[in-house]
Scaffold this active site. Structure first.
Site, PDB file in Angstrom:
ATOM      1  CE  LYS A   1      29.448  42.971  39.252  1.00 42.06           C
ATOM      2  NZ  LYS A   1      30.208  42.371  40.352  1.00 42.06           N
TER       3      LYS A   1
ATOM      4  CG  HIS B   1      51.961  41.442  24.418  1.00 39.13           C
ATOM      5  ND1 HIS B   1      52.936  40.647  24.953  1.00 39.13           N
ATOM      6  CD2 HIS B   1      52.247  41.530  23.087  1.00 39.13           C
ATOM      7  CE1 HIS B   1      53.794  40.285  24.012  1.00 39.13           C
ATOM      8  NE2 HIS B   1      53.395  40.798  22.862  1.00 39.13           N
TER       9      HIS B   1
ATOM     10  CD  GLU C   1      32.822  35.086  36.474  1.00 39.05           C
ATOM     11  OE1 GLU C   1      33.452  35.261  37.523  1.00 39.05           O
ATOM     12  OE2 GLU C   1      31.699  35.571  36.287  1.00 39.05           O
TER      13      GLU C   1
ATOM     14  CG  ASN D   1      28.441  39.122  38.486  1.00 34.44           C
ATOM     15  OD1 ASN D   1      28.909  40.223  38.201  1.00 34.44           O
ATOM     16  ND2 ASN D   1      27.985  38.830  39.679  1.00 34.44           N
TER      17      ASN D   1
ATOM     18  CB  SER E   1      25.759  41.007  42.900  1.00 32.49           C
ATOM     19  OG  SER E   1      26.000  41.362  44.247  1.00 32.49           O
TER      20      SER E   1
END
Ligand code: ARG
Length: 466
Positions: free
Chosen positions: A292, A159, A299, A294, A286
């Site tokens: 940043k 969870h 993704e 990423n 970014s």
């Protein structure tokens, strides 16, 4: 605007197809990648035609020499593909016709329907070999990280809440299990592809005395003992697309697995977790926020898994309403299949590269796993070992957790005095339950994350992957 009637099937047509229809119906822009398989199929077919006496040996030789030349041109990127000739099959046949007169006999006892079915089965066998290699590459990259960090513990989650401590290697070896099943699934697809449809003709075979077993053997459609495998129903053979569905389903499943791994790595590399640092080479920055970094590679894997599912759905929907046998709809079966292959191959490589280059942040892992609450179940097991029924033990430990929360102290900072008031079976050694090393060593069963088990599993994978 009608063009000259099509060279291969134009006999009964008074005018050629409209330019728009040519643009609409061509498949050569995507099926040209079948050229090596199409040529292998044509060589085997012409060898069979010579074998049964439908063409001469000299004609077979001329056809083979011409096809070899065409293949060399294709591989060198010098072959001129023409959309006016619709597809890979007609492009190659026309190019052969320009070279050798015997080309006019190549299509004897063959239809593009059994031809394309054969090409695709050859393609599937090669594609499956390719994906199995890439799955193996990803597994090796993961295993290397597991080996190098075999002593690192992290929280395991259910969870997305901290559940129980596990070795990072145990978590990573779960990925190896997933990818191993994927490889097995792909191997099944390759086996299902391994039947030769050539000789099924357009729908109902041929009146000519062909030797299907000869062609099958020549193309490597054989079983483990070298016996030819030929499809047993001509109508099924030209309209069956099960292998396409199974291939796309296997790719979609790989995509789902990779997506879950990607999600773990996205979480682990976030500031909130910081268990790992992903390699710069597989991250991007970014355009606005200078700080940043990423996890775009992960993704994109997550995103592409949606595309792989879409390809499967496209194929399922395309085939579902089709009456037997061949219908031109089926030409649309190739783009999703090729896309699933290409994107799965890329995703596997990117995952392997990202995992191989990531740094495990041991300090952060150690801090996170030091949370004694994750050994609450071990404390219940302590009571069980003292003869308490598990339900009662669970209840008692729940009360201990509540007490610690009330007193705002970690679980292992309560005193023996306090806990023995909750349950009399808590002895002075109750606090040993929070010794992480000891706790891990108690997990001795197969498949559990005890240190001996994890090392054993690492050794098993080392042997399996060779
Ligand atoms: N390009 C076609 C396909 O991929 C080849 C088969 C064509 N057969 C036909 N009857 N028009 O499906």
């Amino acid at each position: 605007m009608a063009k000259k009637a099509q060279a291969t099937w134009g006999g009964r047509f008074s005018t050629g197809t409209a330019a728009l229809m040519q643009k609409f119906s061509e498949s050569v822009s995507f099926d040209q990648r079948l050229a090596p398989f199409d040529i292998a199929g044509s060589k085997a077919h012409s060898a069979m035609l010579a074998q049964v006496g439908l063409i001469t040996n000299a004609e077979r030789e001329a056809i083979h020499a011409g096809l070899d030349e065409i293949l060399a041109q294709v591989l060198a990127g010098k072959f001129k593909w023409s959309t006016a000739l619709e597809d890979v099959h007609m492009n190659i046949e026309q190019a052969l016709t320009k070279r050798v007169p015997a080309a006019a006999k190549l299509h004897t006892a063959r239809s593009r329907n059994d031809q394309v079915a054969t090409d695709m089965r050859l393609y599937f066998k090669a594609a499956c070999t390719d994906l199995i290699q890439r799955l193996d590459g990803a597994q090796r990259a993961i295993l290397t990280v597991a080996e190098a960090n075999a002593d690192v513990l992290i929280p395991g989650y259910t969870h997305l809440q901290r559940a129980q401590p596990v070795y990072l290697a145990h978590h990573l070896l779960a990925y190896l299990e997933m990818l191993q099943r994927d490889a097995e699934r792909i191997a099944v697809v390759a086996d299902h592809a391994n039947w030769c449809p050539l000789g099924s003709g357009a729908i109902a075979g041929t009146t000519l005395p062909i030797d299907r077993e000869f062609t099958a053997r020549t193309l490597g459609f054989v079983d483990g003992r070298g016996r030819p495998r030929v499809t047993q129903n001509s109508m099924d053979a030209v309209s069956d697309r099960d292998t396409y569905l199974e291939f796309a389903a296997a790719c979609a499943t790989i995509g789902v697995h990779l997506s879950r791994m990607a999600e773990d790595l996205i979480l682990w590399s976030s500031q909130e977790f910081r268990f790992v640092d992903l390699p710069d080479a597989f991250c991007t920055g970014s355009s606005l926020m200078p700080q940043k970094k990423n996890p775009d590679s992960m993704e994109l894997i997550r995103g592409k898994s949606a595309r792989l599912q879409g390809n499967l759905h496209t194929l399922l929907t395309m085939v579902k309403g089709l009456p037997l046998t061949y219908n031109r709809d089926l030409q649309e079966d190739k783009p999703p299949v090729f896309d699933s292959h290409d994107q799965t191959a890329l995703c596997l490589e990117v995952l392997a590269g990202t995992i191989a280059g990531m740094t495990v942040l041991r300090d952060r892992c150690a801090t996170a796993v030091a949370d004694p609450a994750m050994l609450a179940t071990d404390l219940a097991d302590y009571l069980v070992r003292a003869g308490v029924a598990f339900r009662d033990a669970h209840h008692a430990v729940g009360a201990v957790v509540r007490l610690a929360e009330k007193k705002r102290v970690p679980l292992d900072r309560l005193t023996h005095d306090e806990v023995s008031k909750v349950h009399e079976k808590f002895g002075p050694d109750w606090v040993d339950s929070f010794d992480l090393g000891k706790a891990m060593r108690r997990r001795t069963g197969t498949g559990m994350p005890g240190p001996v088990q994890v090392r054993r599993q690492i050794a098993r994978w080392q042997k399996l992957l060779g």
